[in-house]
Design a protein around this motif. Structure first.
Motif, short mmCIF file in Angstrom:
data_model
loop_
_atom_site.label_atom_id
_atom_site.label_comp_id
_atom_site.label_asym_id
_atom_site.label_seq_id
_atom_site.Cartn_x
_atom_site.Cartn_y
_atom_site.Cartn_z
N VAL A 1 2.75 5.26 -6.47
CA VAL A 1 2.41 5.06 -7.89
C VAL A 1 1.14 5.83 -8.24
O VAL A 1 1.06 6.50 -9.28
CB VAL A 1 2.22 3.55 -8.19
N VAL B 1 7.42 0.57 -6.71
CA VAL B 1 7.82 1.73 -7.48
C VAL B 1 8.99 1.34 -8.39
O VAL B 1 9.96 0.73 -7.94
CB VAL B 1 8.23 2.87 -6.52
N ASN C 1 3.74 1.53 -1.47
CA ASN C 1 4.21 1.67 -2.85
C ASN C 1 3.07 2.14 -3.76
O ASN C 1 3.27 2.99 -4.63
CB ASN C 1 4.80 0.37 -3.37
N ASN C 2 1.88 1.55 -3.57
CA ASN C 2 0.73 1.95 -4.39
C ASN C 2 0.46 3.44 -4.27
O ASN C 2 0.18 4.10 -5.27
CB ASN C 2 -0.53 1.19 -3.96
N LYS D 1 -0.80 -3.72 -10.17
CA LYS D 1 -0.80 -3.45 -8.73
C LYS D 1 -0.51 -4.74 -7.97
O LYS D 1 -1.12 -5.78 -8.25
CB LYS D 1 -2.17 -2.91 -8.32
N ARG D 2 0.37 -4.66 -7.01
CA ARG D 2 0.80 -5.82 -6.22
C ARG D 2 1.39 -6.93 -7.11
O ARG D 2 1.53 -8.07 -6.69
CB ARG D 2 -0.34 -6.40 -5.39
N GLY E 1 5.30 3.91 -13.78
CA GLY E 1 5.87 4.14 -12.45
C GLY E 1 5.88 2.87 -11.60
O GLY E 1 6.28 2.90 -10.45
N GLU F 1 0.83 -1.21 0.00
CA GLU F 1 0.00 0.00 0.00
C GLU F 1 0.86 1.25 0.00
O GLU F 1 0.50 2.24 -0.62
CB GLU F 1 -1.00 -0.05 1.16
#
Ligand code: SF4
Lengths: 225, 320
Positions: A195, B246, A191-192, B181-182, B239, A189
């Protein structure tokens, strides 16, 4: 060039001591020695919904539950050969975990993709549990190397190879990344969030679609054209 | 005549090779991304993957335990003669799939969609899929196996001509972000895009674009090749890197395959061939010798032909 050398690595024994769990920080890399077991919807359902006792006393065995189905083949002498192991996506199992933690003493989940922050706050933090994510996620050969022995395969007939409870003796098993800590912080989360800040910009200048779709909105009374 | 036992053995060998050895073209593409990756975590993940490929080869074990859904693509020379014909080939491929599943071992992933019954050998109703194509003026046969994983990373949308390249980019970004994502798509991936055709063709072309073209191989149409390069850059500028951390490693390569479509529409599909981009091809010559390689070379000029007749077919008819 990034410095992946900056990343901290720790090696721990499983079952993992409470003090070791408390010392872990998100983003650290963990390698394990000791005992872990696999358990996913088949095992959860059998124990928690059908009320069957676990095939072994998990409280004394180990506190590490791996969301995984190994690629294993039974040889003619009845022994098992585990080639590669890769975790399966954990978010599907969140409803089982509060009771699983309470009834088995499990403190560490190893899986793929982590869980949501709200799962960490509602289930993990109260139980003193953390989440370790596998890496890649395709590091099946490396993780397979770390499995020294299949100690037992419980409920094979009842649940099949993929859903059975495999008790695995591991050595230098990893790499695993600390995804959540005892406070319930989540590496994914964080990192999200970073982004997400840039996402809107990516769509700048792209013209609107000719036809929208339900799913973008839950309002089925809306016109799509 | 090519003996059917040779076909079975070649299909078995290809399936084992695919599960264990990462293709060189993918590895080269991945290393180029590693060299420019600035995100510490994404970089760490990619280095772990490089180590994983080495471990898989050294130990002869599957690189990923989710060995996907193994399947076959057959390209038959127009003059190839196989003992027992195509019905025998299908039986041989099913047998090779079951044997490889036990021996590697591969995970018996194939189950009935409702009863979840598992034959424990990756064989069942419509499994493994076997798709065919043909090649003029030759007598070899090629068996390609693909083990595509990933419950995540595939999508389809009906766009319209007015949506144009903007619509393609929007769809591409939507899919990449959702599945990135993830790291659900286990990126960086080879992204395949099917553009045009009817709905089923669009899905098939996109899947084949992802799985059956080597990294670095551009579409022969310069316009399409330009769009491939643009989408690759767009994906790597989102990104996000490996596991959604990241970074900048999202797309190892982008491949687009087109089919003529309804004049009012522009259907599009997207497919992600993951960090375990597993494929291998066995070419079996008329004399029974076999050559294994990792680039499928599926999209030959004959496959992408644009006109009614194929010049070389005309020629060989005349000489007959
Ligand atoms: S998507 Fe690919 S790398 Fe990821 S778990 Fe599935 S097969 Fe393995």
């Amino acid at each position: 060039m990034a410095a992946s050398g900056k990343i901290q690595k720790v090696r721990l024994n499983a079952p993992i001591a409470d003090s070791d769990i408390a010392a872990l920080e998100i983003g650290q890399v963990v390698y394990l020695d000791g005992l872990i077991y696999t358990g996913r919807e088949g095992v959860y359902n059998r124990v928690l919904a059908e009320g069957k006792a676990p095939p072994v006393d998990l409280k004394t065995l180990t506190n590490v539950n791996f969301h995984c189905s190994p690629a294993a083949a039974k040889d003619t002498d009845g022994s098992f050969r585990v080639g590669a192991v890769t975790a399966t996506a954990s978010f599907r199992f969140s409803k089982w975990l509060p009771r699983w933690f309470a009834e088995t003493g499990c403190k560490v989940i190893i899986g793929k993709g982590g869980m949501s922050s709200s799962d960490y706050q509602s289930a993990f933090v109260p139980a003193g549990a953390i989440y370790l994510t596998t890496v890649g996620y395709g590091t099946g050969a490396l993780l397979g190397r770390g499995i020294k022995k299949v100690e037992a395969a419980h409920w094979l007939d009842e649940l099949g190879v993929a859903q059975a409870m495999w008790v695995l003796r591991v050595e230098n098993f990893g790499p695993l990344l600390v995804e959540s800590d005892l406070q319930g912080r989540s590496l994914f989360e964080e990192n999200n969030a970073e982004v997400n800040d840039k996402i809107a910009k990516l769509y700048d200048g792209l013209k609107a679609p000719s036809l929208s779709r339900y799913g973008e909105t839950d309002d089925k009374t809306k016109e799509l054209i | 005549m090519i003996p059917i036992s040779t076909v079975e053995a070649a299909a078995y060998d290809a399936m084992c090779k695919a599960a264990i050895e990462i293709p060189d073209d993918y590895l080269t593409g991945l290393k180029a991304l590693v060299a420019t990756e600035q995100g510490d975590l994404s970089h760490f993940v990619l280095e772990a993957m490089l180590e994983n490929y080495e471990a898989a080869k050294a130990d002869r074990r599957a690189m990923c335990a989710d060995t996907g859904v193994p399947r076959y693509y057959v390209k038959s020379g127009n003059e190839a003669v196989i003992e027992g014909g195509f019905v025998a080939i299908e039986e041989a491929l099913r047998s090779a799939c079951a044997r490889a599943t036990h021996d590697v071992p591969l995970r018996p992933n194939r189950v009935h969609p409702l009863s979840r019954h598992d034959n424990n050998n990756n064989v069942g109703l419509n499994a493994p899929e076997i798709e065919y194509s043909f090649e003029p003026d030759t007598d070899w046969i090629e068996i390609t196996t693909v083990h595509k994983g990933g419950l995540f990373g595939t999508d389809y949308r009906m766009l319209f001509p007015a949506d144009g390249v903007d619509g393609i980019k929007r769809f591409f970004l939507d899919a990449i972000i959702a599945f990135g994502k993830r790291g659900l798509a286990c990126q960086p991936a080879i992204i395949g895009i099917g553009l045009g055709g009817s709905k089923d063709t669009c899905m098939v072309l996109g899947k084949q674009a992802a799985c059956l073209r080597a990294v670095g191989e551009a579409n022969p149409d310069p316009e399409v090749a330009k769009l491939e390069a643009e989408l690759k850059d767009l994906g790597n500028s989102v990104g996000m890197g490996a596991m959604g951390f990241v970074g900048s490693s999202m797309v190892v390569d982008c491949h687009i395959e087109c089919g003529f479509t309804h004049t009012g529409g522009m259907p599009i599909s997207i497919h992600a061939f993951c960090l375990s981009s597993r494929r291998a091809t066995a070419r079996i010559y008329a004399n029974g010798s076999v050559q294994l390689r990792s680039e499928p070379n599926w999209f030959t000029p004959y496959m992408r032909r644009n006109e009614i007749s194929w010049p070389q077919v005309e020629k060989s008819k005349k000489s007959a």
